[in-house]
Every structure is written in structure tokens, then in C-alpha cells.
Scaffold this motif. Sequence first.
Motif, short mmCIF file in Angstrom:
data_model
loop_
_atom_site.label_atom_id
_atom_site.label_comp_id
_atom_site.label_asym_id
_atom_site.label_seq_id
_atom_site.Cartn_x
_atom_site.Cartn_y
_atom_site.Cartn_z
N SER A 100 0.82 -1.21 0.00
CA SER A 100 0.00 0.00 0.00
C SER A 100 0.86 1.26 0.00
O SER A 100 0.57 2.22 -0.72
CB SER A 100 -0.93 -0.01 1.22
OG SER A 100 -1.83 -1.09 1.17
N ILE A 146 -13.12 7.77 -8.01
CA ILE A 146 -13.08 6.32 -7.92
C ILE A 146 -13.60 5.67 -9.20
O ILE A 146 -13.16 4.58 -9.58
CB ILE A 146 -13.89 5.84 -6.69
CG1 ILE A 146 -13.50 4.41 -6.32
CG2 ILE A 146 -15.37 5.99 -6.92
CD1 ILE A 146 -12.10 4.26 -5.84
N LEU A 241 -5.61 5.45 0.63
CA LEU A 241 -7.04 5.14 0.79
C LEU A 241 -7.66 4.71 -0.54
O LEU A 241 -8.50 3.80 -0.57
CB LEU A 241 -7.78 6.34 1.34
CG LEU A 241 -7.69 6.59 2.85
CD1 LEU A 241 -8.46 7.86 3.22
CD2 LEU A 241 -8.22 5.40 3.63
N ALA A 242 -7.25 5.36 -1.63
CA ALA A 242 -7.78 4.99 -2.94
C ALA A 242 -7.37 3.57 -3.32
O ALA A 242 -8.18 2.79 -3.84
CB ALA A 242 -7.29 5.98 -4.00
N ALA A 244 -6.69 1.16 -1.19
CA ALA A 244 -7.46 0.27 -0.33
C ALA A 244 -8.89 0.13 -0.82
O ALA A 244 -9.47 -0.96 -0.78
CB ALA A 244 -7.43 0.78 1.11
N THR A 245 -9.47 1.24 -1.30
CA THR A 245 -10.84 1.19 -1.81
C THR A 245 -10.94 0.32 -3.05
O THR A 245 -11.85 -0.51 -3.18
CB THR A 245 -11.33 2.61 -2.12
OG1 THR A 245 -11.24 3.42 -0.93
CG2 THR A 245 -12.77 2.60 -2.61
N LEU A 246 -10.00 0.50 -3.98
CA LEU A 246 -10.02 -0.30 -5.21
C LEU A 246 -9.81 -1.79 -4.90
O LEU A 246 -10.48 -2.65 -5.48
CB LEU A 246 -8.94 0.19 -6.17
CG LEU A 246 -9.17 1.58 -6.77
CD1 LEU A 246 -7.95 2.03 -7.57
CD2 LEU A 246 -10.41 1.59 -7.66
N PHE A 248 -10.53 -3.23 -2.08
CA PHE A 248 -11.73 -3.68 -1.38
C PHE A 248 -12.85 -4.00 -2.37
O PHE A 248 -13.64 -4.93 -2.15
CB PHE A 248 -12.19 -2.62 -0.39
CG PHE A 248 -13.37 -3.01 0.44
CD1 PHE A 248 -13.21 -3.77 1.58
CD2 PHE A 248 -14.65 -2.62 0.08
CE1 PHE A 248 -14.30 -4.15 2.35
CE2 PHE A 248 -15.75 -2.98 0.84
CZ PHE A 248 -15.57 -3.75 1.98
N LEU A 249 -12.92 -3.23 -3.46
CA LEU A 249 -13.95 -3.46 -4.46
C LEU A 249 -13.60 -4.59 -5.42
O LEU A 249 -14.41 -4.96 -6.27
CB LEU A 249 -14.19 -2.18 -5.26
CG LEU A 249 -14.77 -1.00 -4.47
CD1 LEU A 249 -14.84 0.25 -5.34
CD2 LEU A 249 -16.14 -1.35 -3.91
N GLY A 261 -6.06 -3.13 1.62
CA GLY A 261 -7.43 -3.17 1.10
C GLY A 261 -7.88 -4.59 0.81
O GLY A 261 -9.04 -4.95 1.06
N ARG A 265 -10.98 -6.56 2.57
CA ARG A 265 -12.05 -7.16 1.77
C ARG A 265 -12.26 -8.63 2.14
O ARG A 265 -13.40 -9.09 2.30
CB ARG A 265 -11.72 -7.05 0.28
CG ARG A 265 -12.72 -7.75 -0.63
CD ARG A 265 -12.43 -7.45 -2.09
NE ARG A 265 -11.15 -7.94 -2.49
CZ ARG A 265 -10.91 -9.18 -2.95
NH1 ARG A 265 -11.91 -10.04 -3.02
NH2 ARG A 265 -9.70 -9.53 -3.32
#
Length: 309
Positions: A100, A146, A241-242, A244-246, A248-249, A261, A265
Motif C-alpha cells: 500500500s 473512484i 485510501l484509494a 485500499a478502496t479499489l 476492497f472493491l 485493502g 475485503r
Amino acid sequence: MAETAAPPPRRRLRDSELWWSFTAHPSAMIASALLALLVLSSLAAPLLTPQNPYDLAALDLMNAEIPPVWEEGGQWPWLLGTDTQGRDLFSAILYGSRVSLMIGFASVMLALAVGLTLGLVAGYFGGWVDDALMRFGDVLLSMPFILIAILISAMASAALPPGASDTLAAAILVVAIAVPSWVQYARTVRASAMVEKRKDYVAAAKLIRVKPWRIMLHHILPNTLTPILVAATLNFGLAILAEATLSFLGVGMPPDQPSLGTLIRVGNQFLFSGLWWVVVFPAAQLCLIVLSVNLIGDWLRDALNPKLR
């Protein structure tokens, strides 16, 4: 004999104003120490961890779902417990933090390089060059951050062979985060460049026929770095954070190369089955990294603001 007045206490000239401001802010010092600890521990992960979470041959399903060592049923050396694949969570967190941090840093550097270049060109030359670059930036800003990142990741994954997409997952994430991020740097540099190019030292450089690229790099750019440094520091946390978000998705790092992330998830699927440690500890690590970066960025913004000196 008259007494001589004691001289006023002198400020130590060897200390710079930035260092003086840093030592006067305990939150910045604590955040810097915390960030240094997190970065160094992630870099030294092979020396600190009992397991390589990327080595699938080292995983044993017999060690799956072990709770933290202080909980009933906990075992050493699984300090923070294990996940459903028998992966040591402490090892996965340190290795995931390294991924990360690397992706966040690389995406900020790429966005900074593109933004500085395009911002200097737009601010110095103006005219249709400025209009074309800034309107393109407006188009990117009109779309959710995002959504652009997901679109780039999906297009790259579809265009590459299955094996190559997993191998280049980190590079794809860097580009996906950097593409919508360069506009902020470009706008900041453009505004500063438009002010600086009207000053006498730039006119003198033009008079002696200094090349435009030398004027932009050696004369204008150094006078625009203060707000850029603050923006890059704050955006470093946003880039992590971006990522981790990607992840997670499901469009970020693959499960066999876990980032924070990805760990969140995977752990979120077992949150209500009693395996709380699988998601809580990676999420706490992510929060600590972003919080420390934001605290340093807030201090840097105040320290470099001449109105607050």
C-alpha cells in the motif's frame, strides 16, 4: 558602576524555521515517529515476520482461524491470529502495508510529475495550450475519482492476458490513481506560474534569450514548490485510501498479493462469523498510516504558510 542589562535570549540560528515549527508541534512529532515506525516495520517485514504470506506453500489450513495470542485458543507465533487460509495476520499486515505504501508513493510521484509538467507549460505559454490542458483537466474533475480509477483498472485488466494483469496489478493501480490526481497539481502550478512569469527576473531571462524550459525549471518551478509539497503530502494519504478502496472493491491487488485493502475485503466476509481480528487489525493499520500522514500534512501546511509564521 552601573549594572549592564542582560542580553535578550537569542533564538538559535542553527535551527531552521521549519525544524523550529516541527519541534513546537507535538502532534507532528508523534505522527512522524509513528509513520517512521510503520514504514520501517513494513520494509523489514521479512526479518520481523514468521511467515511469507505471498508463499502459498508456506500456508497450512491446519493453522486457519487461530485467534490472537491473548485470546483463548491463541498460539505463538501467530501474534494477531490467522485468517481462513492459515495466513499469519501480522505477517500479512506488514507485507500488505509495504504494498500500500509503495503504490501510494508511486502514484503521488507520477501524478506530481505529470501535474508539474503540464501546469508549468499551461501557465507559462498560456493561450490555446492553457485552454486545452485545463479543459481536459475539467473533464477529469467532472467525473468521480473512484469511477475513473475503476474504469482504468478494468480496461487494463481486460486488455492484458490473465497472468499479466495479476503481475502488473501494482503498476495498473499506480496509473489508475495518478490519472485523476494530476489535475490538482497542474492547477496549483499553473496559477503560480502565471504570476511568476510576469516578474522582472523572468523578463530578464527572456531578454538574454534563456530557453523556455530552463526558465520554467530553474526560475519558475522553485517558487511554486511550497503549495505543491503540502498537496503531495496530503494526497499521499488519499492515494493509500484509494488503493485500499479499489482493492476492497475487487479491482486492485489480487488475493495472493495482499495489500491492506485486500485484507480488509477478505476479512469483511467473515466479520459476523466471529473472526473479528481478520478485518479489525488491517483496518487499524490503514487508519494509523493515513492519520499520521494527514497530521504531518496539516503541520506542513501551517508551517509553510507565511501568514502564520
